[in-house]
Design a protein around this motif. Structure first.
Motif, PDB file in Angstrom:
ATOM      1  N   GLN A   6      22.594  -2.552  54.623  1.00 42.67           N
ATOM      2  CA  GLN A   6      21.262  -2.255  54.097  1.00 42.67           C
ATOM      3  C   GLN A   6      21.259  -2.268  52.564  1.00 42.67           C
ATOM      4  O   GLN A   6      20.382  -2.858  51.941  1.00 42.67           O
ATOM      5  CB  GLN A   6      20.805  -0.882  54.626  1.00 42.67           C
ATOM      6  CG  GLN A   6      19.399  -0.471  54.212  1.00 42.67           C
ATOM      7  CD  GLN A   6      18.317  -1.433  54.705  1.00 42.67           C
ATOM      8  OE1 GLN A   6      18.401  -1.982  55.788  1.00 42.67           O
ATOM      9  NE2 GLN A   6      17.303  -1.665  53.904  1.00 42.67           N
ATOM     10  N   GLU A   7      22.310  -1.664  52.007  1.00 40.91           N
ATOM     11  CA  GLU A   7      22.428  -1.670  50.539  1.00 40.91           C
ATOM     12  C   GLU A   7      22.555  -3.094  50.020  1.00 40.91           C
ATOM     13  O   GLU A   7      21.949  -3.472  49.014  1.00 40.91           O
ATOM     14  CB  GLU A   7      23.661  -0.862  50.106  1.00 40.91           C
ATOM     15  CG  GLU A   7      23.445   0.632  50.079  1.00 40.91           C
ATOM     16  CD  GLU A   7      24.737   1.402  49.843  1.00 40.91           C
ATOM     17  OE1 GLU A   7      24.651   2.629  49.757  1.00 40.91           O
ATOM     18  OE2 GLU A   7      25.818   0.778  49.775  1.00 40.91           O
ATOM     19  N   ARG A  32      19.260  -4.927  50.158  1.00 38.32           N
ATOM     20  CA  ARG A  32      18.369  -4.552  49.051  1.00 38.32           C
ATOM     21  C   ARG A  32      18.829  -5.199  47.752  1.00 38.32           C
ATOM     22  O   ARG A  32      18.029  -5.656  46.946  1.00 38.32           O
ATOM     23  CB  ARG A  32      18.393  -3.037  48.869  1.00 38.32           C
ATOM     24  CG  ARG A  32      17.733  -2.299  49.999  1.00 38.32           C
ATOM     25  CD  ARG A  32      17.547  -0.880  49.572  1.00 38.32           C
ATOM     26  NE  ARG A  32      17.554   0.028  50.692  1.00 38.32           N
ATOM     27  CZ  ARG A  32      17.465   1.340  50.572  1.00 38.32           C
ATOM     28  NH1 ARG A  32      17.392   1.881  49.389  1.00 38.32           N
ATOM     29  NH2 ARG A  32      17.454   2.115  51.624  1.00 38.32           N
ATOM     30  N   TRP A  33      20.172  -5.234  47.601  1.00 32.42           N
ATOM     31  CA  TRP A  33      20.719  -5.793  46.359  1.00 32.42           C
ATOM     32  C   TRP A  33      20.425  -7.293  46.280  1.00 32.42           C
ATOM     33  O   TRP A  33      20.029  -7.814  45.235  1.00 32.42           O
ATOM     34  CB  TRP A  33      22.225  -5.537  46.312  1.00 32.42           C
ATOM     35  CG  TRP A  33      22.832  -5.877  44.992  1.00 32.42           C
ATOM     36  CD1 TRP A  33      22.883  -5.104  43.894  1.00 32.42           C
ATOM     37  CD2 TRP A  33      23.457  -7.115  44.649  1.00 32.42           C
ATOM     38  NE1 TRP A  33      23.493  -5.765  42.872  1.00 32.42           N
ATOM     39  CE2 TRP A  33      23.854  -7.008  43.305  1.00 32.42           C
ATOM     40  CE3 TRP A  33      23.719  -8.299  45.318  1.00 32.42           C
ATOM     41  CZ2 TRP A  33      24.505  -8.032  42.627  1.00 32.42           C
ATOM     42  CZ3 TRP A  33      24.353  -9.320  44.640  1.00 32.42           C
ATOM     43  CH2 TRP A  33      24.741  -9.181  43.322  1.00 32.42           C
ATOM     44  N   GLN A  59      16.807  -7.918  45.523  1.00 27.10           N
ATOM     45  CA  GLN A  59      16.477  -7.674  44.130  1.00 27.10           C
ATOM     46  C   GLN A  59      16.982  -8.786  43.224  1.00 27.10           C
ATOM     47  O   GLN A  59      16.286  -9.218  42.320  1.00 27.10           O
ATOM     48  CB  GLN A  59      17.090  -6.334  43.709  1.00 27.10           C
ATOM     49  CG  GLN A  59      16.367  -5.711  42.553  1.00 27.10           C
ATOM     50  CD  GLN A  59      16.733  -4.245  42.441  1.00 27.10           C
ATOM     51  OE1 GLN A  59      16.675  -3.521  43.418  1.00 27.10           O
ATOM     52  NE2 GLN A  59      17.106  -3.816  41.268  1.00 27.10           N
ATOM     53  N   HIS A  79      11.756 -10.538  47.395  1.00 22.05           N
ATOM     54  CA  HIS A  79      10.626  -9.649  47.670  1.00 22.05           C
ATOM     55  C   HIS A  79      10.863  -8.776  48.895  1.00 22.05           C
ATOM     56  O   HIS A  79      10.029  -8.689  49.789  1.00 22.05           O
ATOM     57  CB  HIS A  79       9.337 -10.464  47.839  1.00 22.05           C
ATOM     58  CG  HIS A  79       8.938 -11.158  46.580  1.00 22.05           C
ATOM     59  ND1 HIS A  79       8.300 -10.518  45.554  1.00 22.05           N
ATOM     60  CD2 HIS A  79       9.114 -12.425  46.168  1.00 22.05           C
ATOM     61  CE1 HIS A  79       8.094 -11.363  44.571  1.00 22.05           C
ATOM     62  NE2 HIS A  79       8.581 -12.532  44.903  1.00 22.05           N
ATOM     63  N   GLU A  80      12.028  -8.189  48.939  1.00 21.71           N
ATOM     64  CA  GLU A  80      12.411  -7.211  49.970  1.00 21.71           C
ATOM     65  C   GLU A  80      12.319  -7.790  51.380  1.00 21.71           C
ATOM     66  O   GLU A  80      12.118  -7.066  52.354  1.00 21.71           O
ATOM     67  CB  GLU A  80      11.560  -5.925  49.875  1.00 21.71           C
ATOM     68  CG  GLU A  80      11.940  -5.004  48.752  1.00 21.71           C
ATOM     69  CD  GLU A  80      11.858  -5.626  47.367  1.00 21.71           C
ATOM     70  OE1 GLU A  80      12.916  -5.726  46.724  1.00 21.71           O
ATOM     71  OE2 GLU A  80      10.769  -6.030  46.933  1.00 21.71           O
ATOM     72  N   ARG A  81      12.485  -9.080  51.489  1.00 20.16           N
ATOM     73  CA  ARG A  81      12.403  -9.710  52.812  1.00 20.16           C
ATOM     74  C   ARG A  81      13.581  -9.274  53.686  1.00 20.16           C
ATOM     75  O   ARG A  81      13.405  -8.865  54.830  1.00 20.16           O
ATOM     76  CB  ARG A  81      12.413 -11.231  52.668  1.00 20.16           C
ATOM     77  CG  ARG A  81      11.080 -11.809  52.248  1.00 20.16           C
ATOM     78  CD  ARG A  81      11.123 -13.322  52.299  1.00 20.16           C
ATOM     79  NE  ARG A  81       9.818 -13.888  52.040  1.00 20.16           N
ATOM     80  CZ  ARG A  81       9.371 -14.248  50.844  1.00 20.16           C
ATOM     81  NH1 ARG A  81      10.123 -14.081  49.779  1.00 20.16           N
ATOM     82  NH2 ARG A  81       8.166 -14.775  50.700  1.00 20.16           N
ATOM     83  N   SER A 141      15.810  -6.779  53.352  1.00 24.15           N
ATOM     84  CA  SER A 141      15.920  -5.347  53.657  1.00 24.15           C
ATOM     85  C   SER A 141      14.865  -4.925  54.668  1.00 24.15           C
ATOM     86  O   SER A 141      15.139  -4.158  55.595  1.00 24.15           O
ATOM     87  CB  SER A 141      15.804  -4.523  52.379  1.00 24.15           C
ATOM     88  OG  SER A 141      14.654  -4.872  51.664  1.00 24.15           O
ATOM     89  N   THR A 142      13.636  -5.460  54.527  1.00 29.28           N
ATOM     90  CA  THR A 142      12.584  -5.103  55.482  1.00 29.28           C
ATOM     91  C   THR A 142      12.937  -5.633  56.871  1.00 29.28           C
ATOM     92  O   THR A 142      12.792  -4.921  57.883  1.00 29.28           O
ATOM     93  CB  THR A 142      11.224  -5.669  55.029  1.00 29.28           C
ATOM     94  OG1 THR A 142      11.027  -5.315  53.676  1.00 29.28           O
ATOM     95  CG2 THR A 142      10.081  -5.140  55.863  1.00 29.28           C
TER      96      THR A 142
END
Lengths: 334, 647
Positions: free
Chosen positions: B81-82, B85-86, B89, B94-96, B98-99
């Protein structure tokens, strides 16, 4: 229709609506986008700008493009709540008798332009704002629901403050977005002059009907938001609360009150609309950041020091955006 | 592979690469930390008296921090997950990812929206270029590391600042370390080479060696070191004195000193002498005569050389004289039992006027004469040695020639064992043994064994007598070992003295080695003493008249034995005052005062010893005396000041 098709249709409709408005409104893309965002997120918009910048024209054009009922109220100090909501009047019945009948006020429309809302008395303003929040009006002891969609575009003039009644903070909070209408650029002004002085009138066609709009509004609410993005929105809102653990230094220095939870809601909803309009299926940090100014600026109550120093809410939001890390975990890891 | 698996796989690869990258970055950060510390230490080293080891340890620390940084970086775990997100970013996704990851693992995973999100994310995950996202290039700290290293190299050229006091302390330390090392090495070598050392001697030497180790660590203060050295020296001296009391050893030592440089036995000497006599002829050419002939020949050679190219009448006369002289020399040599063919050839060449040949033949003759002369000298030397050597067993024992006596005893033993002794020989041998019994008394049980051997011979028990003689020889051998032990002890003492000198004067071992007083086991001579506490101070009447002011004696006092001498023209016979005098003093019961012996070049009219040499010797002794608290309390500071002022 599958979700993917719905989303595609959403984008097309949005683009069509924007293009249609663009036929009349020159420039002001952010204002148009903001207005449409609030419309799709079922919120209301407060437009602030000096007279003559096309605020009313924007609303009228929008009503034409939307194929919705449109009413306009010019707020004046002598305007009474009944003038907005409607009133019971004595009517002659066909049998010769007389009875009270409710005469609907201009608020009973899909699209309402509340022009110079700060010129009305607080009593009238609060009657208007109740309708905005509850989507219903109480008249003659009876609650009357307003038909969806109900979208209010209020305008206010930042100058010429004499004889005005500034909107109370609680009432400002009811607005989804506060959009600042600025002067057009030279190219835009040239275009405005060309369009308005040569006798050519743009033919605005309705591109979005009521059912479609309601469908789009439902779709917006389905867009998923990742927990860390929600967390970001929460942290942004909390950062505006002065003298708390989560506050950033600038909030402590220049804010009297921060944003209400409604600020967080608007951040996410506006972010969702932006994600859909940009062809994405989820909300990103960027969406939140882009809409932060419009959604939060009217919710931050500046203190005397900020006013004395000429600090605006936008300055503070800028600082908050730069100080609050987008993703705390990633920031710690790198 | 499903969309979700694509996302997962991409993220797993990213995690692996990220950990490698973290290790790489950690390495450089660790290196930066280490180099900064190292440069700081180097800087401190340049301006502060910190040991150089700190800088070296700083270098090792740099390596450790680099390694530690890499390990820490590698160990820091990153969840998917980290990572998602990394990547979102850094790749502007666009947070695809992680979402999608969150939706896929939530309860809403099967809904249409979630599938859409996962599909969209998977599409973007395929385009993620991990090599570009996490390139293994030099991170930012590398530049700083380079800069720090350049700074470090630059600092290397900066001369270090050290105060005078610190340098002195360092020199003291170095001198102490070197002295300790050398002393311990010498004493241990002596200990290893001697197996039959007495327990107490061995213990004293081992203690001295341990003291050397202590000095090597340079943890002792200078004063303490001198005290300990003096103490160890006293201990060894006590041991040496014990051994030196043995009269047999004294004799053996004296004999060894006289025969130094030659270890040949009497029989070997005899053989060599006979060989030389054979070469020198029956009539015994002596070196002086041969030298005279050689010198005459050299004169003739010069005269012959002058004759070259000269055909005058005078030259003819010279030629005649040379021939005559050569003939005389030839006859003199013949009288000595020698003949030189080259001399004969020279005469022949002279007759035929071949001057060049004459010269070369004479050259040859001179060389031959030189060889004969050397042989004659060697023969004389051997004869003199032979004279000193005891002829009989008794003489040998009296003169302390234990080795020779041992050989004599072995010969006797052999003769007895062979059993072919004539009556006369037997009588002679018994007589010799009888005479040797008394002098052998000091050589342990040797006397007793000889007595026994004599009795056995009287009873005609030859084999028993041979055994007794062997025992006596064995006893002599033991004495020889003891002498060797004494030499070892002397060497240890010498090393101790040198170490004391080095520590006292802060000088290198090599320099002190020559300066230290040579320790002699049997020498009864004391030094001349240093200062006022030296010469029988208690008996000096003039000292009693010194007013007790607490101040040192003043120069106006009339000190009868310290009259100024100044630079005087020496007469052939030394003035009475210039005669070296020996002064003994005692500080306490049993203790002997330190002494300094100085040797200078004796030239008529002036005699000089290098001032620094005198000073360093005197100071060393004074330091030693001070450290052993042999100088009265009231005078200590003055003694120190005196030597400091001399410097």
């Amino acid at each position: 229709m599958s979700t993917e098709e719905e989303i595609e249709s959403f984008r097309q409709s949005y683009t069509a609506l924007r293009d249609e408005v663009g036929k009349v409104i020159v420039g002001h893309e952010s204002i148009v986008d903001g207005t449409l965002t609030a419309l799709l997120a079922q919120g209301h918009v407060l437009l602030e700008g000096v007279p003559g910048l096309g605020k009313t024209l924007l609303v009228r054009t929008l009503s034409q493009a939307l194929d919705l009922n449109f009413n306009r109220i010019q707020f004046t100090p002598d305007l009474m709540p009944a003038d907005i909501l409607g009133t019971n009047i004595v009517m002659e019945t066909p049998d010769g008798g007389r009875s009270f009948q409710f005469q609907k006020g201009p608020v009973f429309a899909h699209l309402l332009l509340a022009d110079e809302i700060n010129r009305a008395t607080p009593k009238t303003q609060s009657a208007m704002l109740e309708a905005m929040q509850e989507h219903s009006v109480t008249a003659g002891g009876e609650i009357r629901h307003l038909e969806d969609p109900f979208f209010v575009l209020a305008t206010q003039n930042p100058i010429d403050q004499e004889g005005t009644y500034p909107l109370p903070e609680a009432q400002l909070d009811r607005f989804f977005l506060k959009l600042l209408v600025t002067y057009p650029s030279s190219e835009e002004l040239t275009e405005v002059l060309t369009r308005t002085t040569e006798g050519k009138t743009a033919d605005v066609q309705p591109v979005l009907h009521r059912e479609k709009l309601l469908e789009m509004q439902r779709l917006v609410r389905q867009v998923p938001v990742a927990s860390h993005v929600k967390d970001y929105a929460v942290r942004l809102v909390l950062a505006t609360h002065p003298n708390t653990e989560t506050a950033v230094p600038i909030s402590n220095q220049f804010l009297r009150f921060g944003s209400s939870p409604r600020g967080g809601q608007t951040l996410l909803l506006a972010g969702k609309v932006r994600a859909l309009t940009h062809g994405r299926f989820n909300v990103s940090f960027e969406d939140i950041q882009v809409v932060a100014h419009e959604t939060l600026r009217h919710r931050l109550i500046l203190n005397f020091e900020a006013e004395a120093d000429g600090i605006t809410a936008d300055h503070i939001i800028d600082q908050i955006l730069s100080e609050v890390p987008k993703d705390a975990a990633v920031a710690a890891a790198t | 592979m499903s969309d979700f698996q694509i996302i997962q796989e991409t993220l797993k690869q990213a995690v692996r690469r990220r950990r490698r990258y973290q290790a790489w970055r950690g390495l450089w950060w660790g290196l930066l930390l280490g180099t900064v510390i190292w440069v700081l230490l180097l800087g401190f080293y340049k301006i502060l008296p910190i040991p150089y080891q700190w800088v070296a340890w700083g270098g090792y620390f740099t390596g450790a921090t680099a390694l530690g940084g890499a390990v820490l970086g590698w160990c820091r775990k990153v969840t998917l997950q980290e990572m998602a997100r990394w990547v979102d970013q850094n790749q502007a996704l666009h947070e695809r990812l992680s979402t999608a990851l969150e939706r896929a693992s939530s309860t809403d995973a099967s809904d249409h929206w979630s599938q859409l999100v996962v599909q969209d994310a998977a599409r973007h995950a395929k385009g993620v270029d991990l090599k570009r996202l996490l390139p293994l290039r030099l991170p930012r700290p590398a530049q700083w590391v380079l800069l720090t290293l350049v700074l470090g190299v630059g600092l290397g050229f900066v001369p270090k600042y050290r105060s005078e006091a610190y340098r002195e302390r360092q020199e003291q330390r170095e001198a102490m370390k070197e002295a300790g090392h050398k002393m311990a090495k010498i004493i241990r070598r002596e200990l290893d080479s001697r197996s039959a050392l007495q327990e107490s001697t061995k213990a004293s030497m081992e203690d001295a060696a341990k003291l050397g180790d202590q000095l090597k660590q340079a943890k002792l203060k200078r004063v303490d070191a001198l005290k300990k050295l003096a103490k160890a020296g006293d201990k060894l001296k006590q041991e040496a004195k014990k051994l030196a009391k043995d009269p047999a050893l004294q004799r053996m030592q004296r004999s060894a000193r006289q025969n130094s440089g030659s270890k040949a036995s009497a029989s070997q000497l005899q053989k060599r002498m006979e060989a030389l006599k054979k070469k020198l002829g029956d009539k015994g050419a002596n070196s002086e005569q041969l030298q005279a002939i050689r010198k005459k020949l050299e004169q003739l050679q010069k005269a012959a050389a002058a004759m070259q190219g000269n055909n005058s009448a005078q030259a003819a006369q010279t030629k005649k004289n040379i021939r005559q002289s050569l003939s005389n020399l030839q006859s003199r040599l013949q009288n000595m039992g020698q003949s030189l063919p080259s001399l004969q050839a020279a005469m022949k060449a002279l007759k035929s006027s071949e001057v060049d040949r004459v010269l070369s033949e004479m050259d040859q003759a001179i060389n031959d004469l030189q060889s004969l002369e050397e042989m004659a000298k060697a023969l004389q030397k051997m004869q003199s040695k032979m004279e000193k050597m005891g002829k009989t067993l008794a003489e040998q024992l009296k003169r302390g020639q234990a080795n020779t006596a041992q050989q004599t005893l072995s010969q006797m033993q052999q003769k007895l064992n062979q059993g072919d002794l004539s009556r006369a020989e037997r009588k002679k041998m018994m007589e010799e043994i009888k005479k040797a019994i008394k002098p052998a008394g000091i050589y342990g049980k040797a006397g007793k064994h000889l007595k026994q051997a004599l009795q056995q011979m009287q009873q005609k028990q030859n084999s028993q007598a041979a055994k007794s003689l062997a025992k006596a020889a064995k006893e002599l051998e033991k004495m020889g070992q003891q002498l060797a032990n004494m030499k070892s002890l002397a060497k240890a003492l010498q090393a101790l003295q040198t170490a004391k000198m080095c520590v006292g004067n802060c000088q290198k071992w090599g320099k002190c080695k020559g300066m230290a007083k040579k320790w002699s086991m049997f020498s009864k001579k004391g030094g001349t003493g240093v200062g006022l506490w030296g010469p029988d101070a208690q008996n000096q009447k003039w000292l009693k008249n010194v007013p007790k002011t607490g101040n040192p004696p003043k120069s106006h006092l009339n000190r009868p034995n310290m009259k100024p001498r100044g630079v005087t023209e020496r007469e052939a016979k030394l003035n009475e005052n210039l005669t070296p005098s020996k002064v003994k003093g005692r500080f306490s019961k049993g203790g002997q005062m330190p002494s300094v012996r100085l040797e200078g070049v004796s030239i008529k009219g002036e005699s000089s010893v290098d001032f620094q040499e005198v000073l360093s010797k005197a100071q060393s002794e004074a330091e030693s005396a001070l450290s052993q608290e042999k100088v009265p309390q009231a005078h200590r500071d003055r003694v120190r000041n005196y030597f400091d002022n001399l410097k």
